[in-house]
Design a protein around this motif. Sequence first.
Motif, PDB file in Angstrom:
ATOM      1  N   MET A 117      32.212  52.486  42.643  1.00 36.77           N
ATOM      2  CA  MET A 117      33.200  51.765  42.996  1.00 36.77           C
ATOM      3  C   MET A 117      34.263  52.135  44.174  1.00 36.77           C
ATOM      4  SD  MET A 117      36.095  49.928  40.723  1.00 36.77           S
ATOM      5  CE  MET A 117      35.117  49.854  39.511  1.00 36.77           C
ATOM      6  N   ASN A 118      34.285  51.547  45.450  1.00 38.55           N
ATOM      7  CA  ASN A 118      35.190  52.024  46.197  1.00 38.55           C
ATOM      8  C   ASN A 118      36.900  51.686  46.129  1.00 38.55           C
ATOM      9  OD1 ASN A 118      36.015  49.632  47.295  1.00 38.55           O
ATOM     10  ND2 ASN A 118      34.089  49.215  48.341  1.00 38.55           N
ATOM     11  N   GLY A 123      39.092  50.315  47.655  1.00 40.34           N
ATOM     12  CA  GLY A 123      39.538  49.026  47.773  1.00 40.34           C
ATOM     13  C   GLY A 123      39.380  48.374  46.438  1.00 40.34           C
ATOM     14  N   LYS A 124      38.182  48.277  46.133  1.00 39.12           N
ATOM     15  CA  LYS A 124      37.769  47.641  45.040  1.00 39.12           C
ATOM     16  C   LYS A 124      38.732  47.803  43.618  1.00 39.12           C
ATOM     17  CE  LYS A 124      33.311  45.200  44.370  1.00 39.12           C
ATOM     18  NZ  LYS A 124      31.827  45.762  44.238  1.00 39.12           N
ATOM     19  N   PHE A 125      38.709  49.110  43.662  1.00 37.21           N
ATOM     20  CA  PHE A 125      39.538  49.763  42.492  1.00 37.21           C
ATOM     21  C   PHE A 125      40.839  49.231  42.363  1.00 37.21           C
ATOM     22  CE2 PHE A 125      42.041  53.327  40.973  1.00 37.21           C
ATOM     23  CZ  PHE A 125      41.586  53.235  39.667  1.00 37.21           C
ATOM     24  N   LEU A 151      42.035  46.516  43.911  1.00 30.58           N
ATOM     25  CA  LEU A 151      42.226  45.322  43.631  1.00 30.58           C
ATOM     26  C   LEU A 151      42.051  44.993  42.342  1.00 30.58           C
ATOM     27  CD1 LEU A 151      42.259  42.673  45.120  1.00 30.58           C
ATOM     28  CD2 LEU A 151      39.800  42.632  44.924  1.00 30.58           C
ATOM     29  N   ARG A 152      41.470  45.649  41.682  1.00 31.59           N
ATOM     30  CA  ARG A 152      41.096  45.236  40.290  1.00 31.59           C
ATOM     31  C   ARG A 152      42.319  45.693  39.597  1.00 31.59           C
ATOM     32  NH1 ARG A 152      37.213  48.395  36.210  1.00 31.59           N
ATOM     33  NH2 ARG A 152      38.717  47.955  34.702  1.00 31.59           N
ATOM     34  N   ARG A 153      43.110  46.937  39.727  1.00 29.46           N
ATOM     35  CA  ARG A 153      44.318  47.242  39.222  1.00 29.46           C
ATOM     36  C   ARG A 153      45.484  46.287  39.660  1.00 29.46           C
ATOM     37  NH1 ARG A 153      46.160  48.637  36.481  1.00 29.46           N
ATOM     38  NH2 ARG A 153      47.307  50.672  36.550  1.00 29.46           N
ATOM     39  N   SER A 188      43.372  58.741  42.325  1.00 28.07           N
ATOM     40  CA  SER A 188      42.042  58.734  42.805  1.00 28.07           C
ATOM     41  C   SER A 188      41.892  59.309  44.263  1.00 28.07           C
ATOM     42  CB  SER A 188      41.671  57.166  43.257  1.00 28.07           C
ATOM     43  OG  SER A 188      42.640  56.636  44.386  1.00 28.07           O
ATOM     44  N   ASN A 210      36.685  57.313  41.343  1.00 31.12           N
ATOM     45  CA  ASN A 210      36.283  56.349  42.415  1.00 31.12           C
ATOM     46  C   ASN A 210      34.511  55.982  42.458  1.00 31.12           C
ATOM     47  OD1 ASN A 210      38.516  55.974  43.160  1.00 31.12           O
ATOM     48  ND2 ASN A 210      38.157  57.403  44.754  1.00 31.12           N
TER      49      ASN A 210
END
Lengths: 331, 328
Positions: free
Chosen positions: B1-2, B4-6, B8-10, B320, B327
């Motif tokens: 998971m990069n 940004g995605k990480f 966004l999820r948070r 991270s 990540n």
Amino acid sequence: MISDRVKSNLKRTFFQSLLPKIGLVLLVSIILMATFAPLLATHDPTRTGYYDEQGAEYPPIGHEYTGSIAEDGEIVEITVEPTSEHILGTNNVGQDVYSRFLYGARVSLLVGVLGTIMALAIGVPVGLIAGYYGGRVDDALMRVADTMLAFPALVLALALIGVFGESPVMVPDPFVMIGLADGMPEAIPIPGTVTIVVGLVSWVWFARVARGEALAIRNEEYVKAAKSFGTSDRTILLQHVLPNSLTPIIVLATIQIAVIILLEASLAYLGFSGTTLSWGYEIERGQDVLRTRPWVSMFPGIGIVLTVIGVNLLGDWFRDALDPNIEGEGR
Amino acid sequence: MNVGKFLLRRVLQGIFVIWGVVTIMFGLRAVSPGDPATLMLGEGATQELIEHVREQEGLNEPIYVQYFDYLQGLIVGDFGYSWRSNREVEAMVIERIPATVELAVVATIVAVVIAIPLGVISATRRNQPSDYGATMFSLLGISTPNFWLGLMLILLFGVWIGVLPTGRRAVGFGEAMVTLVQYGSATGLITWLQHIALPAITLGTYFTALITRLTRSGMIDELGKPYVTASRAKGLPNVLVRYKHVLRNTMIPIITVLGLQMGTLMGGAVITETVFNWPGLGLRLIDALDARDWPLMQGIVVFIAIAFVTINIFVDAIYSYLNPQVNE
């Protein structure tokens, strides 16, 4: 459930260092003090009074004085310095500070222990279920836990008490009931809402730890084996997962007692308690006379500090002895 | 998971958490005793007036309508009006933020600056007098209720020695800096320091103690790991191993714990502000509670939750960065 290894670890770490011994002595003294408060107290902790310059109770009880000078011109004080009659002085309504110190220990310890039991009773099942089942259940329960974490415990507690009121619970005193401590209060108020609320705001920590343990244990061979025999989830949770996650939960529970004692004191200090016997309430009362009568605030504070140090030292000892990740002090 | 995605999820999780807090507070308000219109107008208001206000404020609507109205307002930054002072809640929250942030930041700086060296010394000189000293200090620090500590500091420095003020915030940091830059006068800054010293120590002591303990035990754990022995065998200087590798690895879990402890810091701020009459959010919250001023209470609590969630997303980002494994 307590293995021999744990027992020997407990013994070894106890004798290795001075700190667990200090903690045990402190805590045992405070528990004895709280238990035998009615026998050790010199005055009824709730009785207000007026005193002459020597600290002796001035007028016959029942008289009312408005100022600090009695009818016959003699100087009468409400808050007196420590004397042989009142060894720690009196507070700003003329109550004996020493006797209130003893009774304050009862409130602190009772709320600390009962509140922790509340938190355990909610947090452990939630955490075990979340960790054991995983997936959606886990996600949902952990989001609830996150939400609870975003609330400062103190703030949530204040809001809940604001809604539900203080509802003190009168706990009868056994020593007075059997006639060993005449003149002491027949029952003392324990803050009802506060006890529940401190548990409600602390369960998350137990849920997090229990979840972590359940997650780790559910993939162990013996759990898989039990499952393959058709053992029910309930049985696996109660007979395998729970006993094996007890160690970190016990460590956390000990530390949490200390946190809850401090939380109760803070709530009482802010005026949300339900009992005037709380150490925190007494400190707040002493704030008004801090400059001239510092002992009113000072002694209950020392009571809190000593109690919490005792609990924390015990918690450190348990952690050093029980937590396999730290394995005592020696490595 | 990069990354940004990480993140966004948070952020999405964070929004969910804030919604949870909003809903719990709204629920508490709905079940709390007392009629809002009466609270707003005070005792002795006529029945007509109360009825008028109920109508105007939408209090006669079903509860779910009120709930969605409130949510709708929050989304556009409208927290409603205080029942007691009839002012906008946003304004009442915003004007109190600088005082609390100043207090929290100074307390955190004091805590970090004292605690990390103390923890390192304690861990590297185990079972020596400096270790015992640090251990005793941190034990006292986590065991002392901060309101009592505050009162004792007031007694000692404010009353007996008489060198520091016993409460109030005479001047803000911003104003103090302006006088320093514009007029070259440091008096403002000194006054600011004098007033913030005791509250910051009161609020910071628990965290100093906590971070000292965490640093000590984390360092001891790390120092026992094979890579430390290996680096030393390789001939790397002790100082480099300790500070570049060991301390860095120790900081990772500490930062996470501190992020989660932001709630405790806010709770501590409520108490500290009460003891020192410090005009921050905490003091306003206590006033709102006493007055049963629910919109103001909700506003402050929701604001605290937003701050908590934001800080923890930052913590995750730092985490991270420090520990790239997250990540993957």
